[in-house]
Write a protein that holds these residues in place. Sequence first.
Motif, PDB file in Angstrom:
ATOM      1  N   ILE A 151      47.657  59.279  54.328  1.00  0.00           N
ATOM      2  CA  ILE A 151      46.397  58.554  54.440  1.00  0.00           C
ATOM      3  C   ILE A 151      46.532  57.607  55.618  1.00  0.00           C
ATOM      4  O   ILE A 151      47.376  56.706  55.600  1.00  0.00           O
ATOM      5  N   TYR A 152      45.720  57.839  56.648  1.00  0.00           N
ATOM      6  CA  TYR A 152      45.793  57.044  57.864  1.00  0.00           C
ATOM      7  C   TYR A 152      44.835  55.868  57.791  1.00  0.00           C
ATOM      8  O   TYR A 152      43.798  55.921  57.118  1.00  0.00           O
ATOM      9  N   GLY A 153      45.174  54.818  58.514  1.00  0.00           N
ATOM     10  CA  GLY A 153      44.387  53.606  58.435  1.00  0.00           C
ATOM     11  C   GLY A 153      44.768  52.824  57.182  1.00  0.00           C
ATOM     12  O   GLY A 153      45.781  53.110  56.527  1.00  0.00           O
ATOM     13  N   GLN A 154      43.979  51.861  56.824  1.00  0.00           N
ATOM     14  CA  GLN A 154      44.253  50.999  55.675  1.00  0.00           C
ATOM     15  C   GLN A 154      43.267  51.299  54.545  1.00  0.00           C
ATOM     16  O   GLN A 154      42.074  51.050  54.686  1.00  0.00           O
ATOM     17  N   TYR A 155      43.787  51.850  53.442  1.00  0.00           N
ATOM     18  CA  TYR A 155      42.924  52.007  52.269  1.00  0.00           C
ATOM     19  C   TYR A 155      42.680  50.609  51.708  1.00  0.00           C
ATOM     20  O   TYR A 155      43.617  49.900  51.332  1.00  0.00           O
ATOM     21  N   PRO A 156      41.427  50.175  51.608  1.00  0.00           N
ATOM     22  CA  PRO A 156      41.161  48.761  51.339  1.00  0.00           C
ATOM     23  C   PRO A 156      41.262  48.394  49.866  1.00  0.00           C
ATOM     24  O   PRO A 156      41.259  49.250  48.978  1.00  0.00           O
ATOM     25  N   SER A 157      41.350  47.104  49.615  1.00  0.00           N
ATOM     26  CA  SER A 157      41.150  46.597  48.264  1.00  0.00           C
ATOM     27  C   SER A 157      39.728  46.928  47.829  1.00  0.00           C
ATOM     28  O   SER A 157      38.783  46.829  48.619  1.00  0.00           O
ATOM     29  N   LEU A 158      39.581  47.333  46.574  1.00  0.00           N
ATOM     30  CA  LEU A 158      38.250  47.627  46.029  1.00  0.00           C
ATOM     31  C   LEU A 158      37.735  46.486  45.157  1.00  0.00           C
ATOM     32  O   LEU A 158      36.776  46.666  44.394  1.00  0.00           O
ATOM     33  N   ALA A 159      38.341  45.316  45.297  1.00  0.00           N
ATOM     34  CA  ALA A 159      37.895  44.157  44.520  1.00  0.00           C
ATOM     35  C   ALA A 159      36.549  43.668  45.033  1.00  0.00           C
ATOM     36  O   ALA A 159      36.246  43.742  46.233  1.00  0.00           O
ATOM     37  N   LEU A 160      35.734  43.170  44.111  1.00  0.00           N
ATOM     38  CA  LEU A 160      34.438  42.594  44.456  1.00  0.00           C
ATOM     39  C   LEU A 160      34.563  41.081  44.535  1.00  0.00           C
ATOM     40  O   LEU A 160      35.233  40.454  43.714  1.00  0.00           O
ATOM     41  N   ASN A 161      33.908  40.478  45.502  1.00  0.00           N
ATOM     42  CA  ASN A 161      33.905  39.023  45.595  1.00  0.00           C
ATOM     43  C   ASN A 161      33.013  38.418  44.523  1.00  0.00           C
ATOM     44  O   ASN A 161      31.956  38.981  44.183  1.00  0.00           O
ATOM     45  N   PRO A 162      33.398  37.271  43.969  1.00  0.00           N
ATOM     46  CA  PRO A 162      32.540  36.603  42.987  1.00  0.00           C
ATOM     47  C   PRO A 162      31.271  36.086  43.643  1.00  0.00           C
ATOM     48  O   PRO A 162      31.199  35.925  44.867  1.00  0.00           O
ATOM     49  N   GLU A 163      30.228  35.871  42.847  1.00  0.00           N
ATOM     50  CA  GLU A 163      28.965  35.370  43.391  1.00  0.00           C
ATOM     51  C   GLU A 163      29.102  33.964  43.951  1.00  0.00           C
ATOM     52  O   GLU A 163      28.330  33.561  44.827  1.00  0.00           O
ATOM     53  N   SER A 164      30.060  33.208  43.468  1.00  0.00           N
ATOM     54  CA  SER A 164      30.314  31.875  44.004  1.00  0.00           C
ATOM     55  C   SER A 164      31.814  31.624  44.006  1.00  0.00           C
ATOM     56  O   SER A 164      32.574  32.282  43.294  1.00  0.00           O
ATOM     57  N   GLY A 165      32.245  30.690  44.823  1.00  0.00           N
ATOM     58  CA  GLY A 165      33.664  30.388  44.924  1.00  0.00           C
ATOM     59  C   GLY A 165      34.328  31.127  46.061  1.00  0.00           C
ATOM     60  O   GLY A 165      33.671  31.742  46.909  1.00  0.00           O
ATOM     61  N   ASN A 166      35.642  31.081  46.096  1.00  0.00           N
ATOM     62  CA  ASN A 166      36.402  31.677  47.191  1.00  0.00           C
ATOM     63  C   ASN A 166      36.372  33.204  47.128  1.00  0.00           C
ATOM     64  O   ASN A 166      36.310  33.801  46.053  1.00  0.00           O
ATOM     65  N   ASP A 167      36.435  33.807  48.302  1.00  0.00           N
ATOM     66  CA  ASP A 167      36.474  35.266  48.385  1.00  0.00           C
ATOM     67  C   ASP A 167      37.785  35.791  47.814  1.00  0.00           C
ATOM     68  O   ASP A 167      38.867  35.255  48.087  1.00  0.00           O
ATOM     69  N   LEU A 168      37.686  36.857  47.031  1.00  0.00           N
ATOM     70  CA  LEU A 168      38.869  37.572  46.560  1.00  0.00           C
ATOM     71  C   LEU A 168      39.244  38.670  47.543  1.00  0.00           C
ATOM     72  O   LEU A 168      40.417  38.941  47.782  1.00  0.00           O
ATOM     73  N   ASN A 169      38.227  39.308  48.121  1.00  0.00           N
ATOM     74  CA  ASN A 169      38.432  40.415  49.040  1.00  0.00           C
ATOM     75  C   ASN A 169      37.687  40.111  50.339  1.00  0.00           C
ATOM     76  O   ASN A 169      36.457  40.179  50.377  1.00  0.00           O
ATOM     77  N   PRO A 170      38.381  39.777  51.414  1.00  0.00           N
ATOM     78  CA  PRO A 170      37.699  39.411  52.662  1.00  0.00           C
ATOM     79  C   PRO A 170      36.856  40.541  53.255  1.00  0.00           C
ATOM     80  O   PRO A 170      35.957  40.290  54.056  1.00  0.00           O
TER      81      PRO A 170
END
Length: 489
Positions: free
Chosen positions: A415-434
């Motif tokens: 698998i070439y490139g970066q398979y990304p995190s599939l986490a969802l960011n919360p509606e408020s607060g700090n990002d979990l997945n940029p």
Amino acid sequence: MNAHRTSRRRFLGQASCSAVSSIPLLNTLLNLRLAGSIASAAPPVASEYRAIVCLFLSGGNDSFNMLSPYSGPSSTHDDSRTEYVNSRGDLALDLEDLHRIHPTNTGVRTFGVHPSMPNLAARFEAGDAAFVANVGTLIEPVFSRAEVIAASKRLPLGLYSHSDQIEQWQTSVPQSRTGVGWAGRMMDLIKGINPGQAVSMNISIDGSNVFQSGITGAEYAVNAGYGDGSGGGATPLTGYKAGYDPDRPFDNTASTAVDSMLAQQYSHLLQETFQKKRREAQQAYEMYAAATAPDLPATATFTNDNPLSRQLKQVAKAIMGRNGLQAARQTFFVQRGGWDHHSETLSLQEAMLGEVDQAIGEFWQALVALGIQDQVVLFTASDFGRTLTSNARGSDHAWGGNHFVMGGSVVGKKIYGQYPSLALNPESGNDLNPLDTGRGRLIPTTSCDEYFAELALWLGVPPSSLPLVLPNVGNFFTPAATGPLGFLA
């Protein structure tokens, strides 16, 4: 001589640094017939042949179900499978239905290929296929949602728009709209490698497209045929038949009239140009029809009621007829539409990915039967990926998505490139997945330029001329110094 070298170096430096200016410069040079001094592509050795086949999945394939996590950690979770299920909700596939694959470059992580794609999974495990993860249109690298919100990076025009993103995938120029595709620009530069020019280096089995449209020419469009097995191949002039046929008196008369018209010399420039194009079209038809007339080997069979199989059958016939076409380099365009699944994604994808898998499996067998599998690469493209979140059992338009390449020259089982995190960011607060810009719309971690550059270089574009084909490529790597992703040998 020294002045020529200096001006050429200056031109190439400007082309790699200035994406916007390189296209008009290329147009001017090509129109002045000076492209030969730029694209110093080495002529192929005797009998060498290479072709790329673009399989366009128009509508936006939900590709994080085509290739999904199976086991192991992601960058944001110690169990990437759990993260996938949490983000996808009612769009998550059952683990036991997936075809588990074992990439050699992802450590302890394994992945699953969609249940309807056993042929793709088998080719991957055999080393004849690879995935390229999270690819999308980019002008320059974008690393986070914060950069998108702050507009600190240039973004593609019309993100999430079908028409804009289809065009950009086919032109690789996300900052402006153009009718010239990257395969068209490639043809403008290297078509001289082909001994014969009657039939275009670029052949489409799905009509006109931007991808193969260049400055000096366009695609040669052929017919895929019908579900009953009839038709297919080049389309002649209506009512025209070379030679005399006693059973078709009307066609004989019409054909004699056409022959007479094509033989005329005209003083009016428009008339002469029109007739010249008709003569060229007839010459191309005759060459293509003769080259593709023989039957494929008995072991190369295609399913008539699968539209994509019919298209790939015509590609196989053109590849078989490459010597008659005097072609050392070719590109092909095939398309399967209907991927805009805003509802019932799971059931619709099950059927459609099954069609794709059947067609590419048959195409691979045909390449093997022809003994040409190491000289042909099939790759996928699509408008965009889709949201990870569910939209009434469907998904919405997004950005980055996963793609696959298949061929004997593919450095496979990776698998070439970066398979990304599939986490969802919360509606408020700090990002979990940029990378999540909202609802699982993921910023691409691999640019289309990096993906396409690998194919263009393999086909014969010199590294120094790559910025003329892919104007933004210098924003992602230095063509003359470093290679792109490495999935082709």
